[in-house]
Design an enzyme around this catalytic site. Structure first.
Site, PDB file in Angstrom:
ATOM      1  N   ASN A 172       0.848  -1.196   0.000  1.00 59.06           N
ATOM      2  CA  ASN A 172       0.000   0.000   0.000  1.00 59.06           C
ATOM      3  C   ASN A 172       0.885   1.247   0.000  1.00 59.06           C
ATOM      4  O   ASN A 172       1.961   1.275   0.618  1.00 59.06           O
ATOM      5  CB  ASN A 172      -1.006   0.010   1.158  1.00 59.06           C
ATOM      6  N   GLU A 209       0.435   5.217   0.632  1.00 56.66           N
ATOM      7  CA  GLU A 209      -0.466   6.278   1.110  1.00 56.66           C
ATOM      8  C   GLU A 209       0.009   7.651   0.646  1.00 56.66           C
ATOM      9  O   GLU A 209       1.069   7.795   0.020  1.00 56.66           O
ATOM     10  CB  GLU A 209      -0.567   6.206   2.642  1.00 56.66           C
ATOM     11  N   GLU A 242      -2.968  -4.581  -3.151  1.00 58.75           N
ATOM     12  CA  GLU A 242      -3.457  -5.448  -4.230  1.00 58.75           C
ATOM     13  C   GLU A 242      -3.426  -4.715  -5.562  1.00 58.75           C
ATOM     14  O   GLU A 242      -2.999  -5.246  -6.581  1.00 58.75           O
ATOM     15  CB  GLU A 242      -4.907  -5.885  -3.959  1.00 58.75           C
TER      16      GLU A 242
END
Ligand code: THU
Length: 138
Positions: free
Chosen positions: A51, A53, A64
């Site tokens: 991930n 951010e 994903e």
């Protein structure tokens, strides 16, 4: 990955390990929730993601989708399986947006949901997104 359920295949085990390694690269200074993913494409190649951010929170990209977009941008179009690893008591299911993206490229994909402690749950994507809207519905 030890668990009380049926044994993982070598490929499933590899995907979980790759996802766990990708998780270490997560850029999650805001949520501090690290996620890793590893996607196996039809070619047999594995692409990983974490991930990512942003200070503008809504721009965050899940692990994903990072992995899948890496694969697609390399010319891959078919997902066979995807593993996700995060820190949760039982397993971590992909968010709704990621389920939709997994379905787009892998309507028969196997989703391997793992935790940092080695627990896991395996389901077909159609269990996670029943009555899915996909390319065939257009
Ligand atoms: N996250 C993922 O990477 N995958 C998911 O399926 C669920 C959520 C990330 C997004 C955000 O950086 C953090 O986890 C907390 O929501």
């Amino acid at each position: 990955m030890a668990d009380d359920k049926k044994k993982l295949t070598d490929v499933q085990d590899k995907l979980l390990k790759e996802a766990a390694r990708a998780r270490e690269k997560a850029y999650a200074p805001y949520s501090k929730f690290l996620v890793g993913a590893a996607v196996l494409m039809d070619s047999g190649k594995i692409y990983t993601g974490c991930n990512v951010e942003n200070a503008s929170y809504g721009l965050t990209c899940c692990a994903e989708r990072t992995a899948i977009f890496k694969a697609v941008s390399e010319g891959e179009k078919k997902i066979k399986a995807i593993a996700i690893v995060l820190d949760a008591p039982d397993y971590g299911a992909p968010c709704g947006a990621c389920r939709q993206v997994i379905y787009e490229f892998g309507p028969k994909a196997e989703v391997i949901m793992g935790t940092v402690t080695g627990r896991y749950e395996i389901r077909p994507i159609t269990d996670l997104i029943p009555l899915a809207f996909g390319p065939d519905n257009l």
